[in-house]
Motif scaffolding. Structure first.
Motif, PDB file in Angstrom:
ATOM      1  N   ASP A   2       0.823  -1.214   0.000  1.00  0.00           N
ATOM      2  CA  ASP A   2       0.000   0.000   0.000  1.00  0.00           C
ATOM      3  C   ASP A   2       0.856   1.263   0.000  1.00  0.00           C
ATOM      4  N   LEU A   3       2.111   1.180   0.513  1.00  0.00           N
ATOM      5  CA  LEU A   3       3.012   2.328   0.480  1.00  0.00           C
ATOM      6  C   LEU A   3       3.369   2.689  -0.958  1.00  0.00           C
ATOM      7  N   VAL A   4       3.671   1.674  -1.754  1.00  0.00           N
ATOM      8  CA  VAL A   4       4.025   1.890  -3.153  1.00  0.00           C
ATOM      9  C   VAL A   4       2.813   2.368  -3.934  1.00  0.00           C
ATOM     10  N   LEU A   5       1.678   1.703  -3.712  1.00  0.00           N
ATOM     11  CA  LEU A   5       0.472   2.082  -4.435  1.00  0.00           C
ATOM     12  C   LEU A   5       0.022   3.489  -4.062  1.00  0.00           C
ATOM     13  N   GLY A   6       0.165   3.845  -2.777  1.00  0.00           N
ATOM     14  CA  GLY A   6      -0.197   5.191  -2.340  1.00  0.00           C
ATOM     15  C   GLY A   6       0.626   6.249  -3.051  1.00  0.00           C
ATOM     16  N   ALA A   7       1.934   6.002  -3.181  1.00  0.00           N
ATOM     17  CA  ALA A   7       2.817   6.944  -3.873  1.00  0.00           C
ATOM     18  C   ALA A   7       2.470   7.007  -5.361  1.00  0.00           C
ATOM     19  N   ALA A   8       2.185   5.842  -5.954  1.00  0.00           N
ATOM     20  CA  ALA A   8       1.827   5.803  -7.381  1.00  0.00           C
ATOM     21  C   ALA A   8       0.529   6.559  -7.634  1.00  0.00           C
ATOM     22  N   ASP A   9      -0.448   6.390  -6.733  1.00  0.00           N
ATOM     23  CA  ASP A   9      -1.711   7.117  -6.874  1.00  0.00           C
ATOM     24  C   ASP A   9      -1.493   8.620  -6.764  1.00  0.00           C
ATOM     25  N   ARG A  10      -0.713   9.001  -5.764  1.00  0.00           N
ATOM     26  CA  ARG A  10      -0.514  10.429  -5.479  1.00  0.00           C
ATOM     27  C   ARG A  10       0.207  11.160  -6.620  1.00  0.00           C
ATOM     28  N   TYR A  11       1.225  10.511  -7.169  1.00  0.00           N
ATOM     29  CA  TYR A  11       2.073  11.225  -8.124  1.00  0.00           C
ATOM     30  C   TYR A  11       1.825  10.873  -9.595  1.00  0.00           C
ATOM     31  N   VAL A  12       1.140   9.725  -9.851  1.00  0.00           N
ATOM     32  CA  VAL A  12       0.971   9.310 -11.248  1.00  0.00           C
ATOM     33  C   VAL A  12      -0.476   8.991 -11.598  1.00  0.00           C
ATOM     34  N   PHE A  13      -1.032   7.966 -10.943  1.00  0.00           N
ATOM     35  CA  PHE A  13      -2.335   7.462 -11.375  1.00  0.00           C
ATOM     36  C   PHE A  13      -3.471   8.481 -11.235  1.00  0.00           C
ATOM     37  N   THR A  14      -3.593   9.097 -10.068  1.00  0.00           N
ATOM     38  CA  THR A  14      -4.710  10.027  -9.842  1.00  0.00           C
ATOM     39  C   THR A  14      -4.618  11.280 -10.711  1.00  0.00           C
ATOM     40  N   PRO A  15      -3.456  11.937 -10.778  1.00  0.00           N
ATOM     41  CA  PRO A  15      -3.410  13.172 -11.592  1.00  0.00           C
ATOM     42  C   PRO A  15      -3.316  12.944 -13.101  1.00  0.00           C
ATOM     43  N   TYR A  16      -2.766  11.773 -13.532  1.00  0.00           N
ATOM     44  CA  TYR A  16      -2.460  11.634 -14.958  1.00  0.00           C
ATOM     45  C   TYR A  16      -3.095  10.438 -15.667  1.00  0.00           C
ATOM     46  N   VAL A  17      -3.551   9.436 -14.940  1.00  0.00           N
ATOM     47  CA  VAL A  17      -3.972   8.191 -15.592  1.00  0.00           C
ATOM     48  C   VAL A  17      -5.479   7.956 -15.513  1.00  0.00           C
ATOM     49  N   TYR A  18      -6.015   7.879 -14.298  1.00  0.00           N
ATOM     50  CA  TYR A  18      -7.421   7.514 -14.138  1.00  0.00           C
ATOM     51  C   TYR A  18      -8.330   8.741 -14.140  1.00  0.00           C
ATOM     52  N   PRO A  19      -9.592   8.558 -14.582  1.00  0.00           N
ATOM     53  CA  PRO A  19     -10.539   9.677 -14.501  1.00  0.00           C
ATOM     54  C   PRO A  19     -10.847  10.026 -13.047  1.00  0.00           C
ATOM     55  N   ALA A  20     -11.184  11.256 -12.806  1.00  0.00           N
ATOM     56  CA  ALA A  20     -11.433  11.738 -11.438  1.00  0.00           C
ATOM     57  C   ALA A  20     -12.607  11.023 -10.774  1.00  0.00           C
ATOM     58  N   THR A  21     -13.482  10.448 -11.582  1.00  0.00           N
ATOM     59  CA  THR A  21     -14.661   9.761 -11.033  1.00  0.00           C
ATOM     60  C   THR A  21     -14.346   8.358 -10.513  1.00  0.00           C
ATOM     61  N   TRP A  22     -13.112   7.890 -10.759  1.00  0.00           N
ATOM     62  CA  TRP A  22     -12.744   6.527 -10.344  1.00  0.00           C
ATOM     63  C   TRP A  22     -12.027   6.613  -9.001  1.00  0.00           C
ATOM     64  N   PRO A  23     -12.681   6.245  -7.908  1.00  0.00           N
ATOM     65  CA  PRO A  23     -12.072   6.395  -6.574  1.00  0.00           C
ATOM     66  C   PRO A  23     -10.855   5.508  -6.380  1.00  0.00           C
ATOM     67  N   GLU A  24      -9.926   5.970  -5.568  1.00  0.00           N
ATOM     68  CA  GLU A  24      -8.669   5.244  -5.348  1.00  0.00           C
ATOM     69  C   GLU A  24      -8.892   3.902  -4.657  1.00  0.00           C
ATOM     70  N   ASP A  25      -9.964   3.744  -3.880  1.00  0.00           N
ATOM     71  CA  ASP A  25     -10.205   2.496  -3.172  1.00  0.00           C
ATOM     72  C   ASP A  25     -11.090   1.527  -3.948  1.00  0.00           C
ATOM     73  N   SER A  26     -11.321   1.814  -5.231  1.00  0.00           N
ATOM     74  CA  SER A  26     -12.089   0.901  -6.070  1.00  0.00           C
ATOM     75  C   SER A  26     -11.330  -0.411  -6.231  1.00  0.00           C
ATOM     76  N   PHE A  27     -12.041  -1.514  -6.081  1.00  0.00           N
ATOM     77  CA  PHE A  27     -11.420  -2.842  -6.192  1.00  0.00           C
ATOM     78  C   PHE A  27     -10.755  -3.019  -7.550  1.00  0.00           C
ATOM     79  N   PHE A  28     -11.445  -2.669  -8.611  1.00  0.00           N
ATOM     80  CA  PHE A  28     -10.906  -2.881  -9.957  1.00  0.00           C
ATOM     81  C   PHE A  28      -9.736  -1.947 -10.236  1.00  0.00           C
ATOM     82  N   ARG A  29      -9.819  -0.715  -9.742  1.00  0.00           N
ATOM     83  CA  ARG A  29      -8.700   0.210  -9.931  1.00  0.00           C
ATOM     84  C   ARG A  29      -7.473  -0.287  -9.169  1.00  0.00           C
TER      85      ARG A  29
END
Length: 228
Positions: A2-29
């Motif tokens: 979760d440490l790695v995934l948290g950093a990836a979400d913060r710096y890459v996935f959330t701002p640049y990859v996934y749509p804003a409507t897709w929550p970070e705690d989504s099972f599929f995401r």
């Protein structure tokens, strides 16, 4: 993880990859993100440290050995590149369970009365637990009913280079990594220690295929089975 995934979400996935409507705690995401992070991390570790080992540690005179295969380094690399994504699928399922709180991973050293002593003991316990289980899993993979179907592909490389370190049949590779993932579901382990040990285990796997352990590996093979 979760440490790695948290950093990836913060710096890459959330701002640049996934749509804003897709929550970070989504099972599929989380599943998709873990597949990306796990495979990317595995390839980086493999190519970085196997390459360093190949150029600075591996004895290149071994490549003149009659049992060294034609185009072996290329074949080792291609075997690994194809196998790692398949190994990552069951691994990610375990990471997902850890991420969702089913393991005994923790991030607060002060949460245990013994504190740092508990952490040190957990490292020693982890090494003992995983080494013991891997021995028996490896021995089981040399059983005549299993060996030729799952483990024999790894023994194609009689004279190994560091690039053979992860050149396993996917089932073989996952089974031999399983003890590392089982441990935090049974015993408490700090998240940073777990991540560090996971990285060190991959580096160690590369180091034991650099040629210096060749004779020891052959003696183990002889001890387990003669099915080749």
């Amino acid at each position: 993880m979760d440490l790695v995934l948290g950093a990836a979400d913060r710096y890459v996935f959330t701002p640049y990859v996934y749509p804003a409507t897709w929550p970070e705690d989504s099972f599929f995401r989380q599943t998709l993100s873990l597949l990306i992070v796990t495979n990317l991390g595995a390839y980086i570790l493999y190519f970085l440290f196997a390459t360093l080992s190949y150029y600075f540690i591996f004895d290149h005179s071994l490549m003149k050995h009659p049992q060294f295969l034609k185009n072996q380094v290329y074949r080792e690399i291609m075997f690994t590149v194809r196998a790692l994504p398949w190994m990552s699928i069951p691994t990610v399922m375990l990471f997902l369970l850890e991420l969702r709180g089913y393991s005994k991973l923790y991030d607060d050293i002060g949460g245990f009365p013994s504190g740092w002593f508990q952490l040190i003991i957990s490292v020693l316990s982890f090494l003992f637990f995983t080494d013991m289980l891997i021995y028996w899993i490896h021995r089981g993979l040399h059983h005549r009913l299993v060996y030729k179907h799952i483990h024999k592909p790894h023994h194609i490389w009689k004279i190994t280079t560091p690039f053979a370190s992860h050149a396993f049949h996917p089932v073989d590779g996952f089974l031999q990594s399983l003890p590392y993932h089982i441990y935090p579901f049974i015993f408490p382990l700090h998240k940073v220690v777990y991540l560090g040990l996971y990285i060190l285990v991959n580096i160690w796997t590369i180091s034991i295929h650099d040629g210096s352990a060749r004779q020891e590996g052959k003696s183990l093979l002889g001890e387990f089975t003669k099915t080749e």
